[in-house]
Design a protein around this motif. Structure first.
Motif, mmCIF file in Angstrom:
data_model
loop_
_atom_site.group_PDB
_atom_site.id
_atom_site.type_symbol
_atom_site.label_atom_id
_atom_site.label_comp_id
_atom_site.label_asym_id
_atom_site.label_seq_id
_atom_site.Cartn_x
_atom_site.Cartn_y
_atom_site.Cartn_z
ATOM 1 N N PHE A 253 20.231 63.619 -70.615
ATOM 2 C CA PHE A 253 19.356 62.829 -69.753
ATOM 3 C C PHE A 253 18.972 63.596 -68.491
ATOM 4 C CE2 PHE A 253 19.334 59.971 -66.004
ATOM 5 C CZ PHE A 253 18.124 59.345 -66.237
ATOM 6 N N THR A 254 19.956 64.194 -67.833
ATOM 7 C CA THR A 254 19.678 64.916 -66.588
ATOM 8 C C THR A 254 18.802 66.139 -66.831
ATOM 9 O OG1 THR A 254 21.831 64.202 -65.743
ATOM 10 C CG2 THR A 254 20.725 65.978 -64.571
ATOM 11 N N THR A 255 19.096 66.883 -67.893
ATOM 12 C CA THR A 255 18.310 68.079 -68.199
ATOM 13 C C THR A 255 16.863 67.716 -68.497
ATOM 14 O OG1 THR A 255 20.272 69.185 -69.101
ATOM 15 C CG2 THR A 255 18.118 70.082 -69.705
ATOM 16 N N LEU A 256 16.662 66.724 -69.345
ATOM 17 C CA LEU A 256 15.297 66.311 -69.707
ATOM 18 C C LEU A 256 14.551 65.739 -68.501
ATOM 19 C CD1 LEU A 256 16.005 64.692 -73.194
ATOM 20 C CD2 LEU A 256 14.698 66.781 -72.749
ATOM 21 N N THR A 257 15.259 65.007 -67.647
ATOM 22 C CA THR A 257 14.614 64.433 -66.464
ATOM 23 C C THR A 257 14.172 65.528 -65.497
ATOM 24 O OG1 THR A 257 15.898 62.389 -66.637
ATOM 25 C CG2 THR A 257 14.940 62.904 -64.491
ATOM 26 N N ILE A 258 15.023 66.528 -65.282
ATOM 27 C CA ILE A 258 14.654 67.636 -64.397
ATOM 28 C C ILE A 258 13.452 68.387 -64.968
ATOM 29 C CG2 ILE A 258 15.411 69.874 -63.526
ATOM 30 C CD1 ILE A 258 18.182 68.698 -63.167
ATOM 31 N N VAL A 259 13.460 68.629 -66.286
ATOM 32 C CA VAL A 259 12.325 69.309 -66.923
ATOM 33 C C VAL A 259 11.045 68.503 -66.737
ATOM 34 C CG1 VAL A 259 11.345 70.009 -69.138
ATOM 35 C CG2 VAL A 259 13.727 70.541 -68.615
ATOM 36 N N ALA A 260 11.130 67.184 -66.978
ATOM 37 C CA ALA A 260 9.955 66.327 -66.830
ATOM 38 C C ALA A 260 9.451 66.315 -65.388
ATOM 39 C CB ALA A 260 10.281 64.904 -67.286
#
Length: 349
Positions: A253-260
């Motif tokens: 969740f954190t990785t995808l949110t930062i990427v987004a």
């Protein structure tokens, strides 16, 4: 790099929300177990009896309070700052489990907590400043740029495949399916939450953004994403051991949110390479501390960790089989209803 006034507000709100969210994990888990004991149908296999369980609603209300504060935090600070601080809720949960549930926090788990705090400090120090946005139309332009539309399209395709192809076949044996759906939808919900929160903040400042259909569109996206997240997170928590679900969900969740966020809001534009590397290193430290905290908590209960003869299954095996929940179910079946209600302890990690 000093924190701006807006970033400081977002930081304080994120820290307070972690306290509420961390406490809610314990309460919700107990509610799910009570509901499963009464109805005989677990949420992981389609049961919804937990909706009639008061304790689950107490946990849900506690989580909602924390999420509202987290929601407001996104209106003041970038997602690169707010999202990684969610690891602090895991520390709160671990400490409460140790104090209230008497689930001993191992020394390596304490080291994991220290690593989470140290990594969070690194992220806070090097976090980018919040952009000055004057209208929801500016956010809409960011959301409709080709790069972010490509990201959204990829997420929708992946979620569709996970829900309709993998979930029926291996959703109850592979933890990555349910957590993957939660994480992918979560990255979109955070972007929409930030857009909606900024719109409401501007509205309260006297610049009405509710007249724009884009504001209502972001609100609709938030509702859809949050409902899907809640549904599949409940399935994941009820099907698999929390010691596996929580770190995997946090990482994805954190990785995808930062990427987004980097794609949509260009959070790293204007920052030096050294600052960006420092933020990434801080995130990796938080990530490592989170995994250490959960894994040592899980091994604390395993016979091999305590020096007994039976060996604990490998991490890959626990990822695939649900990390020992079958043993927990067998134990529950061998206990009388009265003894079960008196002796059942919630397994937070």
């Amino acid at each position: 790099m000093g924190l701006s006034k807006e970033n400081m507000k977002g930081l304080i709100l994120a820290l307070v929300s972690s306290g509420f969210i961390g406490a809610s994990f314990i309460i919700k888990k107990q509610g799910l177990r009570r509901a499963a004991a009464v109805s005989g149908v677990r949420a992981g296999v389609g049961g919804y009896y937990y909706l009639l369980e008061p304790l689950w609603w107490v946990g849900m209300i506690t989580m909602i309070v924390g999420e509202v504060e987290n929601f407001v935090a996104y209106a003041f600070a970038p997602a690169v700052l707010v999202t990684p601080l969610g690891a602090l809720s895991i520390i709160v949960s671990a400490v409460l489990a140790d104090i209230i549930l008497k689930e001993k926090l191992h020394n390596l788990g304490i080291l994991g907590c220290v690593m989470c705090i140290a990594g969070s400090i690194i992220i806070v120090i090097h976090a980018p400043k919040e952009q000055s946005i004057k209208s929801v139309l500016e956010i809409w332009n960011m959301a409709t740029q080709p790069a972010f539309l490509a990201y959204v399209g990829s997420v929708i395709v992946l979620v569709f495949i996970l829900v309709f192809h993998f979930a029926p076949r291996c959703g109850h044996t592979n933890v990555l399916v349910f957590t993957g759906i939660c994480s992918l939808m979560g990255s979109l919900s955070v972007m929409s939450v930030k857009a909606l929160g900024t719109s409401l903040k501007l509205t309260f400042e006297g610049k009405n953004q509710l007249i724009y259909p884009e504001t209502w569109f972001f609100m609709l996206v938030v509702a859809i994403c949050v409902i899907m997240q809640m549904n599949y997170l409940n399935k994941a928590l009820d099907t698999f051991n929390t010691a596996i679900v929580s770190p995997i969900y946090y990482v994805m969740f954190t990785t995808l949110t930062i990427v987004a966020s980097v794609i949509m809001f260009k959070d790293w534009d204007g920052q030096s390479g050294g600052t960006i590397v420092s933020e990434i290193c801080g995130f990796i430290v938080v990530l490592s501390g989170t995994i250490m905290l959960h894994v040592t908590k899980d091994y604390e209960r395993s016979p091999s960790f305590r020096g007994s003869a039976p060996s604990s299954p490998s991490l890959s095996a626990r990822l695939y089989t649900g990390n020992g929940d079958l043993l927990l179910k067998q134990d529950e079946e061998n206990v009388s209803p009265e003894g079960n209600m008196c002796s059942r302890r919630q397994e937070l990690y």
